[in-house]
Design a protein around this motif. Structure first.
Motif, mmCIF file in Angstrom:
data_model
loop_
_atom_site.group_PDB
_atom_site.id
_atom_site.type_symbol
_atom_site.label_atom_id
_atom_site.label_comp_id
_atom_site.label_asym_id
_atom_site.label_seq_id
_atom_site.Cartn_x
_atom_site.Cartn_y
_atom_site.Cartn_z
ATOM 1 N N VAL A 1 0.837 -1.204 0.000
ATOM 2 C CA VAL A 1 0.000 0.000 0.000
ATOM 3 C C VAL A 1 0.873 1.255 0.000
ATOM 4 O O VAL A 1 1.947 1.281 0.595
ATOM 5 C CB VAL A 1 -0.933 -0.006 1.242
ATOM 6 N N GLY A 2 0.408 2.284 -0.672
ATOM 7 C CA GLY A 2 1.076 3.579 -0.611
ATOM 8 C C GLY A 2 2.076 3.834 -1.712
ATOM 9 O O GLY A 2 3.070 4.535 -1.511
ATOM 10 N N GLY A 3 1.825 3.248 -2.896
ATOM 11 C CA GLY A 3 2.666 3.534 -4.048
ATOM 12 C C GLY A 3 3.955 2.759 -4.108
ATOM 13 O O GLY A 3 4.850 3.105 -4.883
ATOM 14 N N VAL A 4 4.079 1.671 -3.319
ATOM 15 C CA VAL A 4 5.335 0.927 -3.281
ATOM 16 C C VAL A 4 5.302 -0.354 -4.107
ATOM 17 O O VAL A 4 6.331 -1.013 -4.243
ATOM 18 C CB VAL A 4 5.729 0.584 -1.823
ATOM 19 N N HIS A 5 4.142 -0.719 -4.648
ATOM 20 C CA HIS A 5 4.085 -1.951 -5.435
ATOM 21 C C HIS A 5 4.950 -1.821 -6.683
ATOM 22 O O HIS A 5 4.951 -0.789 -7.364
ATOM 23 C CB HIS A 5 2.645 -2.267 -5.847
ATOM 24 N N ARG A 6 5.679 -2.893 -7.002
ATOM 25 C CA ARG A 6 6.652 -2.845 -8.093
ATOM 26 C C ARG A 6 6.018 -2.691 -9.469
ATOM 27 O O ARG A 6 6.724 -2.363 -10.432
ATOM 28 C CB ARG A 6 7.508 -4.113 -8.057
ATOM 29 N N HIS A 7 4.734 -2.917 -9.595
ATOM 30 C CA HIS A 7 4.086 -2.728 -10.894
ATOM 31 C C HIS A 7 3.766 -1.261 -11.174
ATOM 32 O O HIS A 7 3.396 -0.913 -12.297
ATOM 33 C CB HIS A 7 2.806 -3.552 -10.976
ATOM 34 N N THR A 8 3.901 -0.401 -10.165
ATOM 35 C CA THR A 8 3.519 1.011 -10.341
ATOM 36 C C THR A 8 4.264 1.694 -11.490
ATOM 37 O O THR A 8 3.619 2.332 -12.350
ATOM 38 C CB THR A 8 3.733 1.782 -9.028
ATOM 39 N N PRO A 9 5.595 1.627 -11.577
ATOM 40 C CA PRO A 9 6.261 2.337 -12.680
ATOM 41 C C PRO A 9 5.908 1.773 -14.045
ATOM 42 O O PRO A 9 5.923 2.506 -15.047
ATOM 43 C CB PRO A 9 7.750 2.153 -12.369
ATOM 44 N N GLU A 10 5.571 0.496 -14.108
ATOM 45 C CA GLU A 10 5.194 -0.095 -15.391
ATOM 46 C C GLU A 10 3.825 0.405 -15.836
ATOM 47 O O GLU A 10 3.593 0.657 -17.034
ATOM 48 C CB GLU A 10 5.197 -1.621 -15.260
ATOM 49 N N ILE A 11 2.899 0.568 -14.885
ATOM 50 C CA ILE A 11 1.585 1.135 -15.210
ATOM 51 C C ILE A 11 1.757 2.555 -15.730
ATOM 52 O O ILE A 11 1.184 2.937 -16.766
ATOM 53 C CB ILE A 11 0.678 1.130 -13.956
ATOM 54 N N VAL A 12 2.551 3.352 -15.027
ATOM 55 C CA VAL A 12 2.803 4.737 -15.443
ATOM 56 C C VAL A 12 3.446 4.759 -16.826
ATOM 57 O O VAL A 12 3.083 5.577 -17.692
ATOM 58 C CB VAL A 12 3.678 5.448 -14.404
ATOM 59 N N GLN A 13 4.382 3.872 -17.058
ATOM 60 C CA GLN A 13 5.065 3.790 -18.357
ATOM 61 C C GLN A 13 4.063 3.529 -19.484
ATOM 62 O O GLN A 13 4.114 4.168 -20.543
ATOM 63 C CB GLN A 13 6.090 2.659 -18.285
ATOM 64 N N ASN A 14 3.122 2.614 -19.253
ATOM 65 C CA ASN A 14 2.131 2.295 -20.284
ATOM 66 C C ASN A 14 1.191 3.456 -20.554
ATOM 67 O O ASN A 14 0.880 3.764 -21.716
ATOM 68 C CB ASN A 14 1.326 1.063 -19.877
ATOM 69 N N LEU A 15 0.720 4.097 -19.483
ATOM 70 C CA LEU A 15 -0.218 5.201 -19.675
ATOM 71 C C LEU A 15 0.490 6.406 -20.287
ATOM 72 O O LEU A 15 -0.123 7.174 -21.043
ATOM 73 C CB LEU A 15 -0.880 5.554 -18.341
ATOM 74 N N ARG A 16 1.773 6.553 -20.005
ATOM 75 C CA ARG A 16 2.573 7.577 -20.688
ATOM 76 C C ARG A 16 2.630 7.282 -22.179
ATOM 77 O O ARG A 16 2.462 8.174 -23.023
ATOM 78 C CB ARG A 16 3.974 7.615 -20.084
ATOM 79 N N THR A 17 2.865 6.033 -22.530
ATOM 80 C CA THR A 17 2.919 5.627 -23.938
ATOM 81 C C THR A 17 1.598 5.889 -24.641
ATOM 82 O O THR A 17 1.564 6.302 -25.803
ATOM 83 C CB THR A 17 3.274 4.124 -24.039
ATOM 84 N N ALA A 18 0.496 5.656 -23.922
ATOM 85 C CA ALA A 18 -0.834 5.849 -24.511
ATOM 86 C C ALA A 18 -1.200 7.319 -24.678
ATOM 87 O O ALA A 18 -2.242 7.629 -25.261
ATOM 88 C CB ALA A 18 -1.891 5.151 -23.650
#
Length: 347
Positions: A206-223
């Motif tokens: 909880v609180g932005g520490v999950h390791r998938h967070t930067p990958e989600i941001v990376q994808n939405l940046r790409t989109a």
């Protein structure tokens, strides 16, 4: 003539699911399976449901065992794929189901994983919206492919049409996921025991520490999301597999419900594995069990001024093994849907 396949990490959940799906693939023939602590055992000793592979014995996970195959799937813990893949010939198609090659920025790897960054490979989410079209356009002929994370897939496919169309704000995104424990792998952990999770639900990372967070941001940046921000909270629930992601986003100025639905419909009209449900309908996680599909329900909360996207996937199929095979099909010039189920298993 069939292409030869090796599956590294075949004793785990992801490896077992790869084998279940590959058993029906007319162009790919599994010849080698490897493991670490289970090396030397018959495959059926750890996966008794895979009766069509009764003749296979788990071998050690080593480059000399994997070399010589046309396709290698790596279903290994994070941090274990980079050095191994570097020792495989360049002409071998290697698909990494772990995180080692997903992130485009070394700083993201350092922040969330630590250790040496192995570099980024072609990203294996064919439906990802890109400035030039879809990510599938970049997978043909690839020989190194990073398979996306399961939580990442559910959130990305739920939100990206609105990002790409400029109908939702890319900041203040919120996603809460109900996830099954198979996503954490097969290793024995006290918090994953049936006696700990049956009849209970618990948030984690909880609180932005999950390791998938930067990958989600990376994808939405790409989109098309600029520099998105997302608060992402996974919740462990008592189901063996599956993810139900409820993602919300602020409506952009001037956007309305009709434009929102039209954007999601247009984004997924031609996609064989992503299905937008009729207005007012929302998926259950079990609707996608066993299938390589992502089911999306959509609503606009007019009072809150937010879009709500509910997406369901099987974390072991569209979230891992099925997605890997889908990407492999594209890389090899085979039909994208080959050997991948679209119908779930019920009840």
């Amino acid at each position: 003539m069939s292409l030869s396949v090796a599956v590294a990490g075949a004793s785990g959940y992801a490896g077992g699911e790869l084998l279940r799906l590959l058993a029906q693939h007319p162009e790919l023939e599994v010849r080698t399976v490897t493991a670490h602590s289970n090396a030397g055992q018959p495959l059926l000793a750890v996966h008794p449901h895979l009766v069509s592979f009764a003749d296979l014995v788990l071998q050690p996970t080593a480059p000399e065992v994997l070399a010589g195959h046309d396709v290698v799937f790596l279903a290994l813990p994070h941090g274990a794929s980079g050095a191994l893949a570097a020792q495989l010939p360049d002409d071998v198609l290697v698909l990494d189901c772990g995180a080692d090659h997903r992130l485009e920025r070394a700083s993201d790897w350092a922040d969330y994983y630590g250790g040496e960054w192995a570099g980024s490979w072609a990203y294996g989410l064919p439906e990802l919206i890109t400035p030039g079209g879809r990510r599938r356009d970049e997978l043909a002929g690839a020989r190194r492919i990073a398979v996306p994370g399961c939580n990442v897939t559910s959130i990305t496919l739920g939100l990206q049409p609105g990002i790409a169309a400029g109908l939702i704000e890319p900041v203040d995104l919120v996603s809460v996921l109900a996830v099954g424990p198979s996503g954490a792998g097969r290793a024995l952990r006290a918090n994953l025991l049936a006696s700990e999770i049956l009849g209970s639900a618990s948030a984690y990372q909880v609180g932005g520490v999950h390791r998938h967070t930067p990958e989600i941001v990376q994808n939405l940046r790409t989109a098309g999301g600029g520099e998105p921000t997302i608060s992402f909270t996974p919740v462990l629930v008592p189901m063996s597999r599956g993810i139900l992601a409820t993602s919300t986003a602020r409506l952009a100025p001037g956007a309305d419900a009709s434009a929102v639905r039209a954007a999601w419909e247009a984004a997924y009209a031609e996609e064989p594995f992503v299905h937008l449900l009729p207005e007012g309908a929302f998926p259950a996680s079990g609707d996608a069990t066993g299938a390589n599909t992502c089911l999306v329900g959509l609503a606009v909360d007019e009072r809150a001024g937010r879009v709500v996207a509910v997406s369901a996937i099987d974390n072991l199929v569209k979230g891992t093994a099925g997605q890997a095979i889908q990407a492999a099909n594209l890389a090899l010039g085979l039909p994208e849907t080959l050997a991948l189920p679209v119908n779930g298993v019920a009840p």
